[in-house]
Design a protein around this motif. Structure first.
Motif, PDB file in Angstrom:
ATOM      1  N   THR A   1       0.834  -1.209   0.000  1.00 36.86           N
ATOM      2  CA  THR A   1       0.000   0.000   0.000  1.00 36.86           C
ATOM      3  C   THR A   1       0.867   1.257   0.000  1.00 36.86           C
ATOM      4  OG1 THR A   1      -1.807  -1.163   1.121  1.00 36.86           O
ATOM      5  CG2 THR A   1      -1.792   1.246   1.272  1.00 36.86           C
ATOM      6  N   ASP A   2       1.932   1.258   0.785  1.00 32.62           N
ATOM      7  CA  ASP A   2       2.840   2.414   0.812  1.00 32.62           C
ATOM      8  C   ASP A   2       3.514   2.615  -0.544  1.00 32.62           C
ATOM      9  OD1 ASP A   2       2.191   2.839   3.443  1.00 32.62           O
ATOM     10  OD2 ASP A   2       4.001   1.904   4.260  1.00 32.62           O
ATOM     11  N   ALA A   3       3.946   1.525  -1.175  1.00 35.05           N
ATOM     12  CA  ALA A   3       4.619   1.629  -2.476  1.00 35.05           C
ATOM     13  C   ALA A   3       3.671   2.184  -3.540  1.00 35.05           C
ATOM     14  CB  ALA A   3       5.148   0.263  -2.899  1.00 35.05           C
ATOM     15  N   LEU A   4       2.418   1.736  -3.531  1.00 35.10           N
ATOM     16  CA  LEU A   4       1.451   2.220  -4.510  1.00 35.10           C
ATOM     17  C   LEU A   4       1.068   3.679  -4.241  1.00 35.10           C
ATOM     18  CD1 LEU A   4      -0.849  -0.912  -4.866  1.00 35.10           C
ATOM     19  CD2 LEU A   4       0.816  -0.056  -6.531  1.00 35.10           C
ATOM     20  N   SER A   5       1.091   4.084  -2.982  1.00 35.72           N
ATOM     21  CA  SER A   5       0.805   5.490  -2.655  1.00 35.72           C
ATOM     22  C   SER A   5       1.889   6.412  -3.203  1.00 35.72           C
ATOM     23  CB  SER A   5       0.678   5.654  -1.139  1.00 35.72           C
ATOM     24  OG  SER A   5      -0.458   4.947  -0.646  1.00 35.72           O
ATOM     25  N   ARG A   6       3.122   5.929  -3.237  1.00 31.54           N
ATOM     26  CA  ARG A   6       4.208   6.725  -3.834  1.00 31.54           C
ATOM     27  C   ARG A   6       4.118   6.724  -5.358  1.00 31.54           C
ATOM     28  NH1 ARG A   6       6.931   3.996   0.388  1.00 31.54           N
ATOM     29  NH2 ARG A   6       7.752   2.431  -1.069  1.00 31.54           N
ATOM     30  N   LEU A   7       3.671   5.603  -5.927  1.00 29.08           N
ATOM     31  CA  LEU A   7       3.581   5.496  -7.383  1.00 29.08           C
ATOM     32  C   LEU A   7       2.416   6.323  -7.935  1.00 29.08           C
ATOM     33  CD1 LEU A   7       4.651   4.106  -9.978  1.00 29.08           C
ATOM     34  CD2 LEU A   7       3.074   2.207  -9.478  1.00 29.08           C
ATOM     35  N   PHE A   8       1.310   6.359  -7.201  1.00 29.46           N
ATOM     36  CA  PHE A   8       0.118   7.104  -7.626  1.00 29.46           C
ATOM     37  C   PHE A   8      -0.239   8.132  -6.552  1.00 29.46           C
ATOM     38  CE2 PHE A   8      -0.373   2.763  -9.417  1.00 29.46           C
ATOM     39  CZ  PHE A   8      -0.485   3.052 -10.777  1.00 29.46           C
ATOM     40  N   PRO A   9       0.600   9.135  -6.326  1.00 28.27           N
ATOM     41  CA  PRO A   9       0.385  10.051  -5.197  1.00 28.27           C
ATOM     42  C   PRO A   9      -0.907  10.858  -5.287  1.00 28.27           C
ATOM     43  CG  PRO A   9       2.088  10.892  -6.669  1.00 28.27           C
ATOM     44  CD  PRO A   9       1.795   9.502  -7.112  1.00 28.27           C
ATOM     45  N   ALA A  10      -1.370  11.162  -6.484  1.00 29.63           N
ATOM     46  CA  ALA A  10      -2.581  11.968  -6.633  1.00 29.63           C
ATOM     47  C   ALA A  10      -3.846  11.177  -6.308  1.00 29.63           C
ATOM     48  CB  ALA A  10      -2.665  12.530  -8.051  1.00 29.63           C
ATOM     49  N   ASP A  11      -3.791   9.857  -6.486  1.00 24.58           N
ATOM     50  CA  ASP A  11      -4.977   9.019  -6.282  1.00 24.58           C
ATOM     51  C   ASP A  11      -4.521   7.612  -5.881  1.00 24.58           C
ATOM     52  OD1 ASP A  11      -7.566   8.098  -6.230  1.00 24.58           O
ATOM     53  OD2 ASP A  11      -7.776   7.934  -8.404  1.00 24.58           O
ATOM     54  N   PRO A  12      -4.005   7.460  -4.671  1.00 25.64           N
ATOM     55  CA  PRO A  12      -3.420   6.172  -4.276  1.00 25.64           C
ATOM     56  C   PRO A  12      -4.463   5.055  -4.198  1.00 25.64           C
ATOM     57  CG  PRO A  12      -3.547   7.656  -2.405  1.00 25.64           C
ATOM     58  CD  PRO A  12      -3.887   8.468  -3.615  1.00 25.64           C
ATOM     59  N   PRO A  13      -4.126   3.872  -4.674  1.00 24.92           N
ATOM     60  CA  PRO A  13      -5.028   2.722  -4.534  1.00 24.92           C
ATOM     61  C   PRO A  13      -5.038   2.244  -3.073  1.00 24.92           C
ATOM     62  CG  PRO A  13      -3.447   2.417  -6.334  1.00 24.92           C
ATOM     63  CD  PRO A  13      -2.948   3.545  -5.493  1.00 24.92           C
ATOM     64  N   LEU A  14      -6.151   2.381  -2.411  1.00 22.35           N
ATOM     65  CA  LEU A  14      -6.217   2.100  -0.976  1.00 22.35           C
ATOM     66  C   LEU A  14      -7.113   0.909  -0.656  1.00 22.35           C
ATOM     67  CD1 LEU A  14      -6.422   5.756   0.392  1.00 22.35           C
ATOM     68  CD2 LEU A  14      -4.423   4.241   0.345  1.00 22.35           C
ATOM     69  N   PHE A  15      -7.312   0.020  -1.636  1.00 20.26           N
ATOM     70  CA  PHE A  15      -8.179  -1.138  -1.411  1.00 20.26           C
ATOM     71  C   PHE A  15      -7.779  -1.919  -0.169  1.00 20.26           C
ATOM     72  CE2 PHE A  15      -8.342  -5.793  -1.961  1.00 20.26           C
ATOM     73  CZ  PHE A  15      -9.709  -5.987  -1.815  1.00 20.26           C
ATOM     74  N   MET A  16      -6.493  -2.225  -0.003  1.00 15.91           N
ATOM     75  CA  MET A  16      -6.067  -3.073   1.110  1.00 15.91           C
ATOM     76  C   MET A  16      -6.390  -2.425   2.455  1.00 15.91           C
ATOM     77  SD  MET A  16      -5.031  -5.749  -0.415  1.00 15.91           S
ATOM     78  CE  MET A  16      -4.717  -6.555   1.146  1.00 15.91           C
ATOM     79  N   LYS A  17      -6.106  -1.148   2.583  1.00 15.16           N
ATOM     80  CA  LYS A  17      -6.367  -0.453   3.843  1.00 15.16           C
ATOM     81  C   LYS A  17      -7.860  -0.236   4.054  1.00 15.16           C
ATOM     82  CE  LYS A  17      -4.897   3.537   6.578  1.00 15.16           C
ATOM     83  NZ  LYS A  17      -3.980   4.700   6.641  1.00 15.16           N
ATOM     84  N   ARG A  18      -8.569   0.076   2.975  1.00 15.38           N
ATOM     85  CA  ARG A  18      -9.980   0.417   3.062  1.00 15.38           C
ATOM     86  C   ARG A  18     -10.854  -0.794   3.376  1.00 15.38           C
ATOM     87  NH1 ARG A  18     -10.305   2.344  -1.713  1.00 15.38           N
ATOM     88  NH2 ARG A  18     -10.992   0.426  -2.720  1.00 15.38           N
ATOM     89  N   THR A  19     -10.590  -1.930   2.738  1.00 12.33           N
ATOM     90  CA  THR A  19     -11.516  -3.048   2.848  1.00 12.33           C
ATOM     91  C   THR A  19     -10.939  -4.241   3.606  1.00 12.33           C
ATOM     92  OG1 THR A  19     -12.695  -2.298   0.881  1.00 12.33           O
ATOM     93  CG2 THR A  19     -13.054  -4.563   1.541  1.00 12.33           C
ATOM     94  N   PRO A  20      -9.946  -4.992   3.104  1.00 12.24           N
ATOM     95  CA  PRO A  20      -9.459  -6.118   3.898  1.00 12.24           C
ATOM     96  C   PRO A  20      -9.003  -5.723   5.307  1.00 12.24           C
ATOM     97  CG  PRO A  20      -8.647  -6.289   1.668  1.00 12.24           C
ATOM     98  CD  PRO A  20      -9.297  -4.942   1.779  1.00 12.24           C
ATOM     99  N   HIS A  21      -8.359  -4.558   5.425  1.00 10.27           N
ATOM    100  CA  HIS A  21      -7.844  -4.127   6.732  1.00 10.27           C
ATOM    101  C   HIS A  21      -8.622  -2.938   7.281  1.00 10.27           C
ATOM    102  CE1 HIS A  21      -4.462  -6.886   6.453  1.00 10.27           C
ATOM    103  NE2 HIS A  21      -4.414  -6.565   5.172  1.00 10.27           N
ATOM    104  N   GLY A  22      -9.879  -2.834   6.885  1.00 11.66           N
ATOM    105  CA  GLY A  22     -10.683  -1.693   7.295  1.00 11.66           C
ATOM    106  C   GLY A  22     -11.754  -1.992   8.325  1.00 11.66           C
ATOM    107  N   TYR A  23     -11.795  -3.230   8.834  1.00 11.13           N
ATOM    108  CA  TYR A  23     -12.864  -3.617   9.763  1.00 11.13           C
ATOM    109  C   TYR A  23     -12.257  -4.386  10.934  1.00 11.13           C
ATOM    110  CZ  TYR A  23     -17.589  -5.180  11.157  1.00 11.13           C
ATOM    111  OH  TYR A  23     -18.768  -5.413  11.842  1.00 11.13           O
ATOM    112  N   PHE A  24     -11.469  -3.680  11.723  1.00  8.60           N
ATOM    113  CA  PHE A  24     -10.730  -4.326  12.805  1.00  8.60           C
ATOM    114  C   PHE A  24     -11.116  -3.816  14.187  1.00  8.60           C
ATOM    115  CE2 PHE A  24      -8.313  -0.718  11.211  1.00  8.60           C
ATOM    116  CZ  PHE A  24      -8.098   0.010  12.365  1.00  8.60           C
TER     117      PHE A  24
END
Length: 274
Positions: free
Chosen positions: A161-184
């Protein structure tokens, strides 16, 4: 979360089921499947319903663990995942059925256990899904499920997730944080279960395991192309899916090494009684 995002996050189609089964199941899901199947067996059920069965990691673990007389019904919203599950040999009869966890096509009070491995995070209306589970449970039955802990306690997912946030800084893909790791959050889960009619206080246990893979490329391929994260990456401009996968592999190699990767994974196991 808007409707389009919910639909994309739950879209396990195309090449995703094959990569999911081949790479992610041994890397992430098999250790927890063994754990939760043993918990199910300890409850002594005669009929078990699995929701969000995916490609069958937990189904196969239950087939190995539960006594032969126990009936197993495994369901998933995505027919493509069930199709992949049905191609893997299993030691006993299992009923596979496409079904929405929010609208279960089963009679009231017809199962001893409703069990779900890493699926609750994807339910667009969690209290409604839990209410459906409660409806089909017999009195004294149990809802048993697990959810990933926060992304900071799951090292491969966090690194990607961190690597993709650096690659797409304007619109980072946050699927992992938002959904699989978003209900803890335990309080949020407890509130949803109470809203669904589960009166007893749910029981939580945090389970930590190690995730292992032969190479950084394998981990990057599993996450970037074997999950709905793929859909987010492909919808963006500036880097192709293969380029994004390579960037993630480089980030993983920098942190864990190129080969024989070993990272922490952590989840909560939740049990609620009918």
């Amino acid at each position: 979360m808007n409707t389009d995002t919910l639909r994309t996050d739950a879209n396990f189609a195309g090449q995703i089921p094959e990569l999911y089964e081949r790479l992610l199941v041994p890397m992430l899901f098999a250790p927890y499947a063994t754990d939760i199947a043993a918990r199910a067996a300890a409850l002594g059920p005669s009929r078990v319903l699995e929701t969000a069965a995916g490609t069958g990691a937990l189904t196969r673990a239950m087939a190995r663990t539960l006594p032969a007389h126990v009936e197993i019904v495994a369901t998933d919203l995505n027919q493509a995942m069930l199709d992949r599950a049905a191609t893997t040999p299993i030691e006993r009869a299992v009923t596979w059925r496409q079904a929405n966890a929010l609208q279960l096509p089963f009679d009231d009070a017809s199962f001893d256990i409703v069990i779900c491995q890493f699926g609750a995070m994807f339910f667009p209306d969690k209290p409604a899904a839990f209410a459906q589970a409660r409806r089909v449970l017999r009195p004294g039955g149990a809802l048993l499920f697990n959810v990933w802990d926060r992304i900071e306690d799951n090292e491969f997912a966090g690194t990607i997730t961190d690597a993709l946030s650096r690659l797409f800084p304007a619109d980072p893909p946050l699927f992992m944080k938002r959904t699989p790791h978003g209900y803890f959050d335990r309080q949020a889960i407890s509130r949803d279960l109470a809203s669904a009619g589960f009166d007893a206080t749910p029981r939580f246990e945090t389970v930590t395991r190690r995730s292992r893979a032969s190479s950084a490329r394998e981990v990057a391929l599993a996450y970037c192309q074997g999950t709905p994260l793929r859909n987010e990456i492909e919808s963006r401009t500036g880097a192709s899916l293969d380029e994004a996968t390579s960037v993630c592999a480089e980030a993983l190699a920098a942190r864990f090494g190129t080969n024989a990767l070993d990272g922490k994974i952590q989840a909560h196991v939740v049990a609620a009684s009918r």
